[in-house]
Each structure stands twice: as C-alpha cells, then as structure tokens.
Write a protein that holds these residues in place. Structure first.
Motif, PDB file in Angstrom:
ATOM      1  N   ALA A 340       0.833  -1.210   0.000  1.00  0.00           N
ATOM      2  CA  ALA A 340       0.000   0.000   0.000  1.00  0.00           C
ATOM      3  C   ALA A 340       0.864   1.256   0.000  1.00  0.00           C
ATOM      4  CB  ALA A 340      -0.932  -0.012   1.204  1.00  0.00           C
ATOM      5  N   GLN A 341       1.971   1.210   0.746  1.00  0.00           N
ATOM      6  CA  GLN A 341       2.884   2.348   0.804  1.00  0.00           C
ATOM      7  C   GLN A 341       3.571   2.568  -0.546  1.00  0.00           C
ATOM      8  OE1 GLN A 341       3.142   4.327   3.492  1.00  0.00           O
ATOM      9  NE2 GLN A 341       4.587   5.687   2.461  1.00  0.00           N
ATOM     10  N   LEU A 342       4.007   1.476  -1.167  1.00  0.00           N
ATOM     11  CA  LEU A 342       4.657   1.564  -2.475  1.00  0.00           C
ATOM     12  C   LEU A 342       3.698   2.067  -3.550  1.00  0.00           C
ATOM     13  CD1 LEU A 342       6.632  -1.814  -2.412  1.00  0.00           C
ATOM     14  CD2 LEU A 342       7.625   0.479  -2.259  1.00  0.00           C
ATOM     15  N   LYS A 343       2.424   1.736  -3.382  1.00  0.00           N
ATOM     16  CA  LYS A 343       1.410   2.128  -4.366  1.00  0.00           C
ATOM     17  C   LYS A 343       1.203   3.645  -4.405  1.00  0.00           C
ATOM     18  CE  LYS A 343      -3.264   0.944  -5.893  1.00  0.00           C
ATOM     19  NZ  LYS A 343      -4.506   0.200  -5.587  1.00  0.00           N
ATOM     20  N   LYS A 344       1.530   4.317  -3.301  1.00  0.00           N
ATOM     21  CA  LYS A 344       1.361   5.772  -3.252  1.00  0.00           C
ATOM     22  C   LYS A 344       2.246   6.476  -4.282  1.00  0.00           C
ATOM     23  CE  LYS A 344       0.058   5.936   1.646  1.00  0.00           C
ATOM     24  NZ  LYS A 344       0.457   6.388   3.008  1.00  0.00           N
ATOM     25  N   SER A 345       3.416   5.915  -4.524  1.00  0.00           N
ATOM     26  CA  SER A 345       4.328   6.524  -5.497  1.00  0.00           C
ATOM     27  C   SER A 345       4.327   5.799  -6.840  1.00  0.00           C
ATOM     28  CB  SER A 345       5.761   6.555  -4.940  1.00  0.00           C
ATOM     29  OG  SER A 345       6.195   5.249  -4.616  1.00  0.00           O
ATOM     30  N   ASN A 346       3.758   4.578  -6.847  1.00  0.00           N
ATOM     31  CA  ASN A 346       3.683   3.802  -8.090  1.00  0.00           C
ATOM     32  C   ASN A 346       2.342   3.068  -8.136  1.00  0.00           C
ATOM     33  OD1 ASN A 346       3.937   2.162 -10.302  1.00  0.00           O
ATOM     34  ND2 ASN A 346       5.671   0.979  -9.521  1.00  0.00           N
ATOM     35  N   PRO A 347       1.361   3.615  -8.826  1.00  0.00           N
ATOM     36  CA  PRO A 347       0.023   3.001  -8.858  1.00  0.00           C
ATOM     37  C   PRO A 347      -0.015   1.635  -9.530  1.00  0.00           C
ATOM     38  CG  PRO A 347       0.181   4.791 -10.456  1.00  0.00           C
ATOM     39  CD  PRO A 347       1.417   4.856  -9.631  1.00  0.00           C
ATOM     40  N   TYR A 348       1.067   1.271 -10.221  1.00  0.00           N
ATOM     41  CA  TYR A 348       1.096  -0.007 -10.931  1.00  0.00           C
ATOM     42  C   TYR A 348       1.847  -1.093 -10.153  1.00  0.00           C
ATOM     43  CZ  TYR A 348      -0.036   3.265 -14.676  1.00  0.00           C
ATOM     44  OH  TYR A 348      -0.610   4.252 -15.434  1.00  0.00           O
ATOM     45  N   VAL A 349       2.191  -0.807  -8.919  1.00  0.00           N
ATOM     46  CA  VAL A 349       3.065  -1.724  -8.181  1.00  0.00           C
ATOM     47  C   VAL A 349       2.430  -3.108  -8.004  1.00  0.00           C
ATOM     48  CG1 VAL A 349       2.288  -1.030  -5.853  1.00  0.00           C
ATOM     49  CG2 VAL A 349       4.598  -1.938  -6.187  1.00  0.00           C
ATOM     50  N   GLU A 350       1.119  -3.160  -7.772  1.00  0.00           N
ATOM     51  CA  GLU A 350       0.472  -4.460  -7.559  1.00  0.00           C
ATOM     52  C   GLU A 350       0.507  -5.315  -8.820  1.00  0.00           C
ATOM     53  OE1 GLU A 350      -2.948  -3.214  -4.321  1.00  0.00           O
ATOM     54  OE2 GLU A 350      -3.041  -2.429  -6.364  1.00  0.00           O
ATOM     55  N   SER A 351       0.125  -4.732  -9.935  1.00  0.00           N
ATOM     56  CA  SER A 351       0.131  -5.492 -11.189  1.00  0.00           C
ATOM     57  C   SER A 351       1.554  -5.841 -11.614  1.00  0.00           C
ATOM     58  CB  SER A 351      -0.582  -4.710 -12.296  1.00  0.00           C
ATOM     59  OG  SER A 351       0.057  -3.476 -12.545  1.00  0.00           O
ATOM     60  N   ASN A 352       2.512  -4.969 -11.280  1.00  0.00           N
ATOM     61  CA  ASN A 352       3.910  -5.266 -11.621  1.00  0.00           C
ATOM     62  C   ASN A 352       4.439  -6.456 -10.834  1.00  0.00           C
ATOM     63  OD1 ASN A 352       4.063  -3.259 -13.526  1.00  0.00           O
ATOM     64  ND2 ASN A 352       5.043  -1.759 -12.182  1.00  0.00           N
ATOM     65  N   ILE A 353       4.072  -6.524  -9.545  1.00  0.00           N
ATOM     66  CA  ILE A 353       4.476  -7.680  -8.737  1.00  0.00           C
ATOM     67  C   ILE A 353       3.851  -8.945  -9.313  1.00  0.00           C
ATOM     68  CG2 ILE A 353       4.303  -8.787  -6.464  1.00  0.00           C
ATOM     69  CD1 ILE A 353       4.305  -5.966  -5.225  1.00  0.00           C
ATOM     70  N   PHE A 354       2.560  -8.857  -9.658  1.00  0.00           N
ATOM     71  CA  PHE A 354       1.843 -10.013 -10.201  1.00  0.00           C
ATOM     72  C   PHE A 354       2.483 -10.485 -11.508  1.00  0.00           C
ATOM     73  CE2 PHE A 354      -1.520 -12.207 -12.493  1.00  0.00           C
ATOM     74  CZ  PHE A 354      -2.143 -12.957 -11.499  1.00  0.00           C
ATOM     75  N   LYS A 355       2.804  -9.535 -12.383  1.00  0.00           N
ATOM     76  CA  LYS A 355       3.354  -9.885 -13.701  1.00  0.00           C
ATOM     77  C   LYS A 355       4.829 -10.287 -13.653  1.00  0.00           C
ATOM     78  CE  LYS A 355       1.860  -6.056 -15.658  1.00  0.00           C
ATOM     79  NZ  LYS A 355       1.552  -4.997 -16.664  1.00  0.00           N
ATOM     80  N   SER A 356       5.496  -9.981 -12.538  1.00  0.00           N
ATOM     81  CA  SER A 356       6.932 -10.289 -12.452  1.00  0.00           C
ATOM     82  C   SER A 356       7.209 -11.774 -12.608  1.00  0.00           C
ATOM     83  CB  SER A 356       7.507  -9.783 -11.122  1.00  0.00           C
ATOM     84  OG  SER A 356       6.980 -10.520 -10.017  1.00  0.00           O
TER      85      SER A 356
END
Length: 381
Positions: A340-356
């Motif tokens: 949630a904290q990382l998402k504040k500066s990068n709105p794509y962080v969740e999908s990026n983790i998933f796609k990694s």
C-alpha cells in the motif's frame, strides 16, 4: 472485569458507553462491531492510554476481543482505574453469531447475494473468476471439484461463484462443497453452518483433530497446520470421488506471497493457479479467485451484510490469527502495508508484482531450481 451480554448492551443508551475493540489490526480487517473504536491495549499501550483518557469519565467502557477471554481478565488498574469497565461476553465472535441468528428471511438473503454477483459485482467478481477458469483451464469436462470452504469470506464467495458458473453449462462438471472441522469450538462451527444455509451452499462437513495435533508444536505451527489441512482435504475429496480441490486464494494473496517469499524466505516464487498433488495421485489443486481483488470480495460481503469466520484455531482464541497458507497475520499484514505504501508513489506496483513471475528471464538468473534440481548460470556459460 465485569461481563456484559449483547442483550444487556442493547438496552444501554448509546451515548452512555464507548465500545472498544482491543484486537490488533489483522483481525480487525475482518470486521468490527458498528460504532466501535480500535484501542489495541497490548501492542500500542502509550497511544491506548492517551485515547482512553480522552473518553469522558462518566462513560462506561465496553471492551471486546475475539472471544471475550482476553477482555475478561484485563487489568483494571493504570488507565482503567476508577473507570466503569465491562468485558463483552463472547466477544466479536459472539456478536457475529447473534447477527447470523437474526438474519431474517434466508431465502431473500440468498437471492440478494446471488443477484449481486450477476449484476452489481459481475465485472469485479464473476468476470475475473471466469477469466481465471478459462485462461488456466481450471474447470474441465467431467471434473468433480471439491470446493473447500474454511468459513471465511473468500471461500464462501468462491462457492457462490462456482454455483453461478455451473448454471452457464459451458461444460459438464460436478461440485462438492467440502468443509473440514479441524476442531472448531461450537460457536465457529455453528457460524459456518448458518452462513452456508443462508447462502444456499449444501456443505459436506467432516471432522479431524488437526488443532489438537498442532497445539503442542512450538515451531511454525501455522505452516504445519496448513499442510495438514491440505492433506486431509485431498484425502477426503478423493474419497468422495473428486479429482480437484479448489482453494480461495485471491489476487492479493498471490502478490503478497511473491513479496513475502523474497523478503522473508530469500526465494522468488508464486502461488500457482493450479498444480498436481505430489502425494495424492490424480488430484489437482486449483485457485479460481486468482484474478479477484480482496477489496471487491469485501465490498460484496458488506453489501449483503454478511459476517464470516476468520481463522478459528486455538491460537486465534487467544486473539492472534493465521492464514491457510501457514503465514501469520503479522507478516502478511506487514507485507500488505508495504505494498500500500509503495502504491502511493507507483500506482502499478500491484500489477507489476503479479506480472513479475510471468516475465522471468532465465538468462539473467544466477541460479534456479526445477523439479528439485538446481541449475546455475555457469553450467552453460
């Protein structure tokens, strides 16, 4: 500490008391009693003292935890000295059971829950469920799927989604809604049965002694409990003629698991959407909620005013919690907050983790393991 029942609480003037949830943040994510304020006495003592001091002295303080056991023995000294304090009998679980008992017309509630899946939540729940089933070939002709229900929001919704997709008749398959009672107390068992009845889910319940077995284990009891649960579920499902078991892990579980593996396990791996059982020949495990977001599951639960079970093991009864994959709530919650904290500066962080885990380049990996065999980049350098 004096105890107060829910019936006695209902008779009080709402302005005469403050309802206080002392559980930590993990269990509170499953829900709180309406109007309650969170004051985690054990984990944030100084902050708790300050919050209690701001409550007018003339107000009664009604404390609750998961089962009422911890609040019943709260020390009434310190910040509570001179206050009129009570422990809510049965705690949050008692409140949930009472809510289930007052459900009213069960048929109407079932229809509302099903209609909301077809209409209001079709795009956020049914569509990603169907997408995972199609993309990963989770449902195949002739399958007999054991839909494993723990009693929580995820597995209960999964059961309803399976019922809905079965109506589409795109292929012929059978469903068995399987509940394992690993040693629940009577209230938790009744809660699962009541929710299943209210939602029109015909459950098959079988018993095991897993909770008693892991009670004496000091190292990683949650992990061992999760492994034992899966073994029992595979075994019972196979006995009932099923060839697959379905678990309710969702998108957020997947990305949290990827990150937790890196940060706490020193490994890069994911929850697979399906896998073959290594100990039960011919059996598979599938995760059809793979693309479903937890916030959307919560939205469906709240819209239908549903109240589900959280982890109900003997450790939970002392107001902690764990997860079906064997991770503790503190680690998973810590990871959830980090994302949630990382998402504040990068709105794509969740999908990026998933796609990694879909974009692994083996040419840039020092070492990897496949089928138990380690491969190093120097092997073919």
């Amino acid at each position: 500490m004096k105890e107060i029942t829910l019936e006695e609480l209902k008779k009080l003037n709402r302005d005469d008391y403050e309802l206080i949830d002392i559980r930590d943040e993990g269990p509170r994510t499953y829900g709180m009693m309406p109007g309650a304020i969170a004051i985690p006495l054990e984990t944030e003592f100084e902050k708790s003292v300050e919050m209690i001091s701001e409550i007018p002295m003339e107000k009664k303080l009604i404390f609750y935890c998961d089962f009422g056991r911890k609040t019943a023995v709260l020390d009434e000294g310190g910040p509570l000295e001179g206050r009129d304090c009570y422990s809510l009998q049965g705690g949050y679980t008692g409140y949930i059971c009472a809510q289930i008992a007052d459900m009213g017309d069960l048929e109407e509630r079932r229809k509302k829950a099903e209609l909301s899946i077809r209409k209001k939540f079709h795009k956020t729940l049914f569509s990603p469920f169907a997408k995972a089933c199609k993309m990963y070939h989770l449902i195949e002709e002739g399958d007999n799927i054991a839909v494993c229900i723990s009693g929580g929001k995820d597995s209960m919704l999964m059961a309803k989604l399976f019922q809905e997709i079965q109506k589409h008749r795109q292929c012929n398959f059978e469903l068995t809604f399987l509940v394992m009672d690993p040693g629940y107390n009577s209230d938790n068992r009744a809660l699962i049965e009541s929710n299943a009845k209210a939602l029109g889910i015909p459950v098959t319940i079988f018993e095991s002694t897993i909770f008693d077995a892991v009670d004496t284990i000091e190292k990683s009891p949650c992990y061992i409990c999760a492994r034992m649960r899966r073994g029992y579920l595979y075994s019972k499902a196979k006995e009932l003629g099923c060839n697959k078991i379905a678990l309710g892990h969702h998108y957020d579980d997947v990305i949290e698991t990827i990150l937790m593996g890196m940060l706490h396990g020193g490994q890069f791996q994911t929850m697979m959407p399906k896998l073959h059982s290594t100990n039960f020949e011919g059996m598979e495990l599938i995760r059809p909620l793979y693309f479903v977001r937890e916030k959307d599951i919560c939205a469906w639960r709240d819209y239908n005013d549903l109240h589900f079970l959280q982890c109900a093991c003997h450790f939970t009864e002392t107001c902690t919690t764990c997860h079906e994959d064997g991770t503790t709530s503190s680690k998973r919650l810590e990871t959830k907050k980090l994302i949630a904290q990382l998402k504040k500066s990068n709105p794509y962080v969740e999908s990026n983790i998933f796609k990694s885990v879909e974009n692994v380049n083996l040419n840039s990996v020092i070492e990897y393991k496949q089928d138990g065999v380690r491969h190093n980049f120097l092997d073919n350098y």
